[in-house]
Design a protein around this motif. Structure first.
Motif, mmCIF file in Angstrom:
data_model
loop_
_atom_site.group_PDB
_atom_site.id
_atom_site.type_symbol
_atom_site.label_atom_id
_atom_site.label_comp_id
_atom_site.label_asym_id
_atom_site.label_seq_id
_atom_site.Cartn_x
_atom_site.Cartn_y
_atom_site.Cartn_z
ATOM 1 N N TYR A 71 0.843 -1.194 0.000
ATOM 2 C CA TYR A 71 0.000 0.000 0.000
ATOM 3 C C TYR A 71 0.883 1.252 0.000
ATOM 4 N N VAL A 86 1.453 4.275 -0.956
ATOM 5 C CA VAL A 86 0.883 5.530 -1.457
ATOM 6 C C VAL A 86 1.259 6.645 -0.484
ATOM 7 N N LYS A 92 1.709 11.291 -0.242
ATOM 8 C CA LYS A 92 1.459 12.582 -0.869
ATOM 9 C C LYS A 92 2.280 13.644 -0.143
ATOM 10 N N ARG A 139 -0.037 13.087 -5.604
ATOM 11 C CA ARG A 139 -0.151 11.781 -4.950
ATOM 12 C C ARG A 139 0.699 10.766 -5.704
ATOM 13 N N ARG A 140 1.503 10.018 -4.987
ATOM 14 C CA ARG A 140 2.378 9.020 -5.600
ATOM 15 C C ARG A 140 1.924 7.621 -5.170
ATOM 16 N N ASP A 141 1.681 6.812 -6.156
ATOM 17 C CA ASP A 141 1.079 5.502 -5.900
ATOM 18 C C ASP A 141 1.980 4.390 -6.411
ATOM 19 N N SER A 152 1.487 1.216 -5.045
ATOM 20 C CA SER A 152 0.810 0.101 -4.385
ATOM 21 C C SER A 152 0.598 -1.067 -5.342
#
Length: 340
Positions: free
Chosen positions: A112, A114, A116, A121-123, A125
């Motif tokens: 998970y 993720v 910010k 937002r950087r994901d 996951s």
């Protein structure tokens, strides 16, 4: 436990200059030796060049195991114990199967992941939980733990004292891990995701390897001592990892050496599975006084404080232990699986 085990501790999820880390393999090894770790698992992105160059093996007191972090359509997966690099531009299930076919272990990295830090937002996951053939999850990623709390406007504070931001594994990861464990063994490991970012304009390295190698470590319980034979010792560590005979420990707070979670009456250790037939004592032993939480099937089942405590399992379930020091997250064991 009537049988004695040999404990070793190491760091997993490390990057060198072969991908997006700043240091050479030699620099990684030097940092590991100074930090006093027994083994390092190098996982550069989509390459095993370090293995091809002959780096895997013993270097002084540290064993280097070369794997890779495979970038898949679903997210990132750590492949450890494989003989060659994994082809990644194909279905994720085929990637996991290839890792297994090569005799390797597969761990979902930062499930998970993720965060910010500012506006974006950087994901990172994992996106495909329909696949269930992997070995386990990186339940505690030090850098993603830190990144979840990081804010650019607090840059100096966050970098100067990163320990203040460490709050433990992502609750979503633990919840997913608990749910997955009800169907089959899913191994939990700790990782550092070390890159040692270098900023030449200000001549500084953020999160040097040696500093990270003193944080979240994975402690592994082996059937016997390491021998000095690199191939045999690598296989011994990987067998124990694959069996879940390990725990994640934030050794920056206190060394986790000697921590144990077992069911002595049935000779069970963390990672073991057995059929539940009657009430069973589950024993937690710690090298220092700590606060213990016994988790069963994702819910708190009991709590205690001290250096040793005996919990009573009165039914089937997936039992694991969390330990805290002065309210801070410290140790997360793999479960003992008592199946109904």
């Amino acid at each position: 436990m009537s049988k004695s085990y040999v404990e070793v501790q190491g760091v997993l999820h490390v990057h060198s200059h072969h991908s997006d880390g700043s240091g050479s393999v030699a620099e990684v090894l030097g940092a590991a030796q100074r930090a006093g770790v027994d083994f390092v698992v190098l996982t550069d992105h989509n390459t095993m060049r370090a293995k091809q160059e002959g780096w895997e093996g013993w270097h002084g007191s540290t064993l280097l195991i070369v794997g890779e972090e495979v970038s898949t359509r679903a997210g990132h997966c750590l492949a450890v114990g494989t003989s060659s690099s994994i082809l990644r531009r194909r279905p994720v299930e085929e990637i996991i199967q290839d890792i297994r076919a090569q005799g390797g272990l597969s761990f979902i990295a930062h499930p998970y992941g993720v965060y910010k830090p500012f506006l974006r937002r950087r994901d990172h996951s994992w996106k495909d939980w329909g696949i269930n053939s992997y070995t386990g999850l990186e339940i505690w990623s030090y850098m993603f733990d830190w990144a979840r709390q990081f804010k650019y406007y607090r840059w100096s504070e966050c970098v100067r004292d990163p320990d203040r931001l460490i709050v433990g594994p992502d609750p979503q990861t633990l919840s997913r891990w608990d749910a997955l464990g009800r169907r089959a063994r899913v191994v939990g490991i700790g990782g550092v995701d070390a890159h040692a970012r270098r900023y030449p304009l200000i001549d500084v390295v953020i999160f040097p390897y040696e500093d990270l190698f003193r944080t979240v470590r994975t402690h592994v319980l082996l059937d016997g001592p390491l021998t000095g034979d690199a191939a045999a010792d690598r296989d011994s560590i990987l067998r124990a990892l694959g069996a879940g005979r390990c725990f994640a420990s934030y050794d920056h707070l206190s060394a986790g050496d000697g921590f144990c979670f077992s069911a002595p009456a049935q000779h069970l250790l963390m990672g073991d599975e057995a059929a539940f037939s009657h009430d069973l004592d589950l024993v937690v032993a710690s090298p220092v006084p700590a606060a213990f939480r016994l988790i069963r099937d994702g819910l708190q089942y009991g709590e205690a404080e001290g250096r040793r405590h005996v919990f009573r399992a009165d039914g089937p379930g997936v039992y694991r232990v969390e330990a805290r020091l002065n309210g801070r997250p410290w140790i997360f064991t793999n479960p003992i699986y008592l199946r109904g």
